[in-house]
Design a protein around this motif. Structure first.
Motif, PDB file in Angstrom:
ATOM      1  N   MET A   1       0.925  -1.171   0.023  1.00 60.09           N
ATOM      2  CA  MET A   1      -0.081  -0.193   0.029  1.00 60.09           C
ATOM      3  C   MET A   1       0.869   1.340  -0.067  1.00 60.09           C
ATOM      4  SD  MET A   1      -2.864   1.097   2.771  1.00 60.09           S
ATOM      5  CE  MET A   1      -3.817   2.763   2.755  1.00 60.09           C
ATOM      6  N   SER A   2       0.602   2.046  -1.075  1.00 61.83           N
ATOM      7  CA  SER A   2       1.457   3.423  -1.046  1.00 61.83           C
ATOM      8  C   SER A   2       1.118   4.254   0.072  1.00 61.83           C
ATOM      9  CB  SER A   2       0.938   4.232  -2.248  1.00 61.83           C
ATOM     10  OG  SER A   2       1.515   3.401  -3.237  1.00 61.83           O
ATOM     11  N   ARG A   3       2.091   4.863   0.687  1.00 59.06           N
ATOM     12  CA  ARG A   3       1.965   5.844   1.793  1.00 59.06           C
ATOM     13  C   ARG A   3       2.060   7.197   1.151  1.00 59.06           C
ATOM     14  NH1 ARG A   3       5.634   6.801   4.964  1.00 59.06           N
ATOM     15  NH2 ARG A   3       4.606   7.240   6.989  1.00 59.06           N
ATOM     16  N   ASP A  74       5.218   7.688  -0.193  1.00 62.05           N
ATOM     17  CA  ASP A  74       5.645   7.321  -1.812  1.00 62.05           C
ATOM     18  C   ASP A  74       4.986   8.447  -2.504  1.00 62.05           C
ATOM     19  OD1 ASP A  74       6.475   4.486  -1.079  1.00 62.05           O
ATOM     20  OD2 ASP A  74       4.527   4.289  -0.400  1.00 62.05           O
ATOM     21  N   ARG A  94      -6.348   8.210  -2.719  1.00 63.51           N
ATOM     22  CA  ARG A  94      -5.894   6.871  -2.627  1.00 63.51           C
ATOM     23  C   ARG A  94      -5.889   6.058  -3.852  1.00 63.51           C
ATOM     24  NH1 ARG A  94      -2.855   6.115   1.886  1.00 63.51           N
ATOM     25  NH2 ARG A  94      -3.825   7.124   3.739  1.00 63.51           N
ATOM     26  N   ARG A  95      -6.764   6.260  -4.511  1.00 62.73           N
ATOM     27  CA  ARG A  95      -6.904   5.117  -5.785  1.00 62.73           C
ATOM     28  C   ARG A  95      -5.920   5.623  -6.843  1.00 62.73           C
ATOM     29  NH1 ARG A  95      -8.152   5.574 -10.961  1.00 62.73           N
ATOM     30  NH2 ARG A  95      -8.688   7.968 -10.713  1.00 62.73           N
ATOM     31  N   ALA A  97      -2.930   7.018  -6.186  1.00 61.00           N
ATOM     32  CA  ALA A  97      -1.681   6.542  -5.369  1.00 61.00           C
ATOM     33  C   ALA A  97      -1.326   5.040  -5.574  1.00 61.00           C
ATOM     34  CB  ALA A  97      -1.473   6.994  -3.727  1.00 61.00           C
ATOM     35  N   GLU A  98      -2.473   4.358  -5.573  1.00 58.66           N
ATOM     36  CA  GLU A  98      -2.378   2.862  -5.599  1.00 58.66           C
ATOM     37  C   GLU A  98      -2.190   2.498  -7.229  1.00 58.66           C
ATOM     38  OE1 GLU A  98      -1.845   0.599  -3.416  1.00 58.66           O
ATOM     39  OE2 GLU A  98      -1.892   2.214  -1.742  1.00 58.66           O
ATOM     40  N   SER A  99      -2.617   3.263  -8.051  1.00 61.39           N
ATOM     41  CA  SER A  99      -2.866   2.587  -9.499  1.00 61.39           C
ATOM     42  C   SER A  99      -2.179   3.482 -10.350  1.00 61.39           C
ATOM     43  CB  SER A  99      -4.217   2.434  -9.741  1.00 61.39           C
ATOM     44  OG  SER A  99      -4.915   3.662  -9.976  1.00 61.39           O
ATOM     45  N   ARG A 136       4.635  11.889  -6.936  1.00 63.87           N
ATOM     46  CA  ARG A 136       5.545  10.829  -6.232  1.00 63.87           C
ATOM     47  C   ARG A 136       6.857  11.383  -5.752  1.00 63.87           C
ATOM     48  NH1 ARG A 136       4.489   5.619  -8.033  1.00 63.87           N
ATOM     49  NH2 ARG A 136       3.085   5.412  -9.967  1.00 63.87           N
TER      50      ARG A 136
END
Length: 258
Positions: A1-3, A74, A94-95, A97-99, A136
């Motif tokens: 999971m990206s912080r 991240d 969040r979406r 950051a994760e994808s 990033r």
């Protein structure tokens, strides 16, 4: 999971920091940079922030870079003290950051004067409809020049996040907007003097035409009725005011940008 690290850079923002910080609770890390603050900002920041950095920096770019370097997530989300991250926006952040396979993204900014949402017509230092504030770690580096330096980027820009926007209370009323125009042109005059380029009146007048046209037509201010006219007038006046302040009152404005 990206912080995700949330970053605020502020100076004497005790009045607006509590609400801003509260809206950042879903972040994995909150970092606050305080530049020569003399009010209660430090005590307020420590109530919610994971890291607080105090110092004195000569330029906006330097203090913002100090904040970016302090973040350990991240991704970094840069938020101004007068901005709030609505709860509805966090799932989208969040979406992404994760994808995301990109290095940075713009976020929609919902600018308010008091309780009124004004979506269009924002230009220059007065405001923007979108800003590149989600990046990033290591993708963004602010330049340190005095004349609106902006950032340098490593990597490609991804799609803007527009499903929901950052809530920003630009000013409380028209008078507040005009006072901020005065403050921003003070800073611009200081920037001009710091680099020895006060500019010429013809160039300032040309900038005035571009600013008004861009605000009213290119940025769609005409859709906002009288508010759009007000923003176009401010965008047109700003270059001339900045130039004349630098030319007519150099001693008063020489150090205001520090």
């Amino acid at each position: 999971m990206s912080r995700i690290s949330a970053l605020i850079v502020a100076r004497n923002e005790a009045e607006r920091l509590p609400d801003c910080l509260a809206s950042l609770e879903p972040a994995d890390e909150i970092v606050v940079v305080l530049d020569r603050s003399t009010d209660a900002s430090l005590a307020i920041a420590w109530k919610r922030a994971h890291r607080v950095i105090e110092g004195a920096w000569a330029t906006e770019g330097e203090r913002r870079n100090a904040g970016l370097e302090a973040c350990t997530g991240d991704w970094v989300l840069e938020v101004e003290p007068d901005e709030r991250v609505p709860a509805a926006l966090w799932p989208e952040i969040r979406r992404v950051a994760e994808s995301s396979t990109h290095a940075w993204h713009r976020l929609r900014i919902d600018n308010h004067v008091g309780d009124r949402l004004i979506r269009r017509g924002w230009t220059g230092r007065l405001g923007a409809a979108e800003k590149p504030v989600l990046s990033r770690q290591g993708a963004k580096r602010w330049r340190t020049g005095r004349m609106n330096p902006g950032p340098d980027w490593e990597g490609a820009e991804g799609p803007a996040i527009v499903a929901s926007g950052l809530h920003r209370v630009v000013d409380t009323d028209v008078s507040g907007l005009l006072r901020r125009l005065d403050r921003e042109t003070d800073l611009e005059a200081s920037d001009r003097l710091a680099v020895g380029r006060p500019g010429s009146l013809p160039a300032a007048l040309a900038g005035s035409v571009r600013g008004s046209f861009g605000s009213y037509f290119r940025q769609g201010g005409w859709r906002e009725g009288g508010w759009g006219v007000l923003l176009a007038v401010c965008a047109g006046v700003a270059p001339v005011l900045s130039h004349l302040k630098a030319r007519l009152e150099p001693e008063r404005h020489r150090d205001e940008g520090a």
